[in-house]
Design a protein around this motif. Structure first.
Motif, short mmCIF file in Angstrom:
data_model
loop_
_atom_site.label_atom_id
_atom_site.label_comp_id
_atom_site.label_asym_id
_atom_site.label_seq_id
_atom_site.Cartn_x
_atom_site.Cartn_y
_atom_site.Cartn_z
N GLU A 65 0.85 -1.18 0.00
CA GLU A 65 0.00 0.00 0.00
C GLU A 65 0.89 1.24 0.00
O GLU A 65 1.89 1.29 0.71
CB GLU A 65 -0.91 0.02 1.24
N ILE A 66 0.53 2.22 -0.78
CA ILE A 66 1.31 3.46 -0.84
C ILE A 66 0.72 4.45 0.16
O ILE A 66 -0.44 4.85 0.05
CB ILE A 66 1.29 4.06 -2.26
N THR A 67 1.51 4.84 1.13
CA THR A 67 1.03 5.76 2.16
C THR A 67 1.91 7.00 2.32
O THR A 67 1.45 8.02 2.82
CB THR A 67 0.94 5.05 3.53
N ARG A 68 3.18 6.91 1.91
CA ARG A 68 4.05 8.08 2.07
C ARG A 68 3.57 9.21 1.17
O ARG A 68 3.25 9.01 -0.01
CB ARG A 68 5.50 7.73 1.73
N PRO A 69 3.52 10.43 1.71
CA PRO A 69 2.98 11.56 0.94
C PRO A 69 3.71 11.82 -0.38
O PRO A 69 3.09 12.14 -1.38
CB PRO A 69 3.15 12.74 1.90
N ASP A 70 5.05 11.69 -0.38
CA ASP A 70 5.78 11.96 -1.62
C ASP A 70 5.48 10.89 -2.67
O ASP A 70 5.36 11.20 -3.87
CB ASP A 70 7.29 12.05 -1.36
N ASN A 71 5.32 9.63 -2.23
CA ASN A 71 4.98 8.58 -3.18
C ASN A 71 3.58 8.77 -3.76
O ASN A 71 3.36 8.57 -4.96
CB ASN A 71 5.07 7.21 -2.50
N LEU A 72 2.65 9.15 -2.90
CA LEU A 72 1.28 9.42 -3.36
C LEU A 72 1.27 10.58 -4.35
O LEU A 72 0.58 10.54 -5.37
CB LEU A 72 0.38 9.72 -2.17
N ALA A 73 2.05 11.62 -4.03
CA ALA A 73 2.10 12.79 -4.92
C ALA A 73 2.74 12.42 -6.25
O ALA A 73 2.30 12.87 -7.32
CB ALA A 73 2.89 13.92 -4.25
N MET A 74 3.75 11.57 -6.22
CA MET A 74 4.41 11.14 -7.45
C MET A 74 3.45 10.39 -8.36
O MET A 74 3.36 10.66 -9.57
CB MET A 74 5.60 10.24 -7.10
N VAL A 75 2.70 9.45 -7.79
CA VAL A 75 1.73 8.69 -8.58
C VAL A 75 0.65 9.60 -9.14
O VAL A 75 0.27 9.50 -10.32
CB VAL A 75 1.09 7.58 -7.72
N ARG A 76 0.17 10.53 -8.31
CA ARG A 76 -0.93 11.41 -8.74
C ARG A 76 -0.47 12.42 -9.79
O ARG A 76 -1.11 12.56 -10.84
CB ARG A 76 -1.50 12.14 -7.52
N LEU A 77 0.62 13.11 -9.53
CA LEU A 77 1.05 14.19 -10.41
C LEU A 77 1.59 13.66 -11.75
O LEU A 77 1.47 14.33 -12.78
CB LEU A 77 2.11 15.04 -9.72
N LEU A 78 2.19 12.47 -11.72
CA LEU A 78 2.76 11.91 -12.95
C LEU A 78 1.83 10.90 -13.61
O LEU A 78 2.19 10.28 -14.61
CB LEU A 78 4.12 11.27 -12.65
N LYS A 79 0.64 10.74 -13.01
CA LYS A 79 -0.40 9.86 -13.59
C LYS A 79 0.14 8.47 -13.90
O LYS A 79 0.00 7.95 -15.01
CB LYS A 79 -0.99 10.51 -14.85
N ILE A 80 0.77 7.86 -12.89
CA ILE A 80 1.34 6.52 -13.05
C ILE A 80 0.25 5.48 -12.82
O ILE A 80 -0.34 5.42 -11.74
CB ILE A 80 2.51 6.30 -12.06
N PRO A 81 -0.05 4.66 -13.83
CA PRO A 81 -1.10 3.65 -13.68
C PRO A 81 -0.61 2.46 -12.85
O PRO A 81 0.42 1.87 -13.15
CB PRO A 81 -1.38 3.23 -15.13
#
Length: 339
Positions: A65-81
């Protein structure tokens, strides 16, 4: 000055790329498995780009599960599927790829036969039967290795891909404060002008959420200093990522060159270690201190152990927080290891 890793780097990257791509056919459905963190995410997206228009489909699946804020932001901002590995059947995919990890890193991975493994962690004992293996333990990041594949394939990374790879390299090398090679620097120099600097800043500044401050407050009230090291046991944790945040935070303290943050999560005692000392290897310490009780290891600068509480109860008699705290400190302090 970063060193070179010619011993591990293939002599002809163009030939290496040809050999890799020859494993895939247009009908392939490809599964890329990762333990999602910035380096793994960047590497997975890069591998997907290598297979663009060469296979029928590519799915990136995480086992955590992704919980770290930077990891979540990376997935969201870079639209990683991303998909969850637990929701997929590995047998539904004709080819399976693992980046920035190896089968022995997780029970979730051990059950999935791989066709390709590309990684920068120390070589495990479960890669012999994999058709294509490229493991370079001295590299600072797997994203650097995948950047070399992209360059050898003549692929110009998109802005989003370059941004993902830059953050993967910066994260795993801690901005080159951790051991890295000239190849890591070369990869960053190639990618940096192509990356979106505003998005990078947004990702990098997303280090903590408001609720993480309570964990930090707890750690600040319980840490112990021994031999230029800071140790803290946090008890039950909602996420092991909190241990990573705390271990990284304490490493910023003057005169501290080793940190260990431990806590219980689900049925395991998780210990996260960080090291900046020249004479110590966090990975060696983790393996020698805890390897007899569960998975443990890592790099010179960072390491992790996950020990089943059931095994610890048999070994220690109980798994109360005070007992676990004493156990972690005793094991680490009694077994200092030179690099």
């Amino acid at each position: 000055m970063p060193k070179s890793d010619r011993k591990h780097k293939p002599r002809n990257m163009a030939e290496q790329v040809r050999r890799l791509l020859s494993l895939f056919v247009p009908e392939d459905r490809v599964l890329i498995t990762i333990a999602a963190d910035p380096d793994a995410l960047g590497s997975a997206v890069a591998f997907k780009r290598l297979l663009w228009r060469r296979v029928a489909s590519v799915t990136i699946a995480r086992n955590n599960e992704i919980t770290r804020p930077d990891n979540l932001a990376m997935v969201r901002l870079l639209k990683i599927p991303l998909e969850s590995l637990k929701n997929l059947r590995a047998d539904d995919f004709s080819k399976r790829v693992m980046v920035d990890s190896q089968p022995h890193h997780s029970k979730d991975f051990e059950r999935i036969p791989q066709h390709v493994i590309i990684d920068h962690h120390p070589v495990g004992d479960q890669v012999d039967k994999t058709p294509f293996v490229d493991i370079r333990p001295r590299y600072g990041a797997t994203s650097s290795i995948l950047t070399e594949y992209l360059r050898a394939a003549g692929i110009k990374p998109s802005t989003r891909l370059a941004t993902a790879l830059v953050y993967g390299i910066k994260n795993d090398t801690a901005g080159f404060q951790r051991p890295a090679l000239a190849e890591d620097v070369a990869a960053l120099q190639f990618l940096f002008p192509k990356a979106n600097q505003a998005v990078l800043r947004n990702i990098e500044f997303s280090e903590m959420r408001l609720k993480d401050l309570e964990v930090l407050r707890q750690a600040l009230g319980q840490y112990v200093v021994r031999r230029h090291g800071i140790f803290v046991h946090l008890g039950a944790c909602k996420s092991p990522d909190n241990l990573v945040q705390i271990a990284d935070f304490f490493l910023k303290v003057d005169s501290v060159d080793f940190t260990a943050a431990s806590g219980t999560h689900h049925d395991n005692l998780v210990i996260v270690m960080r090291n900046m000392g020249a004479r110590l290897s966090a990975g060696v310490m983790a393996q020698r201190a805890f390897g007899d009780l569960g998975p443990a290891g890592g790099h010179k600068a960072m390491a992790r152990a996950e020990l089943p509480l059931k095994a610890l109860k048999e070994h220690l008699g109980d798994t109360k927080d005070a007992t676990l705290k004493d156990f972690v400190m005793r094991r680490l302090l009694s077994r200092p290891q030179k690099h």
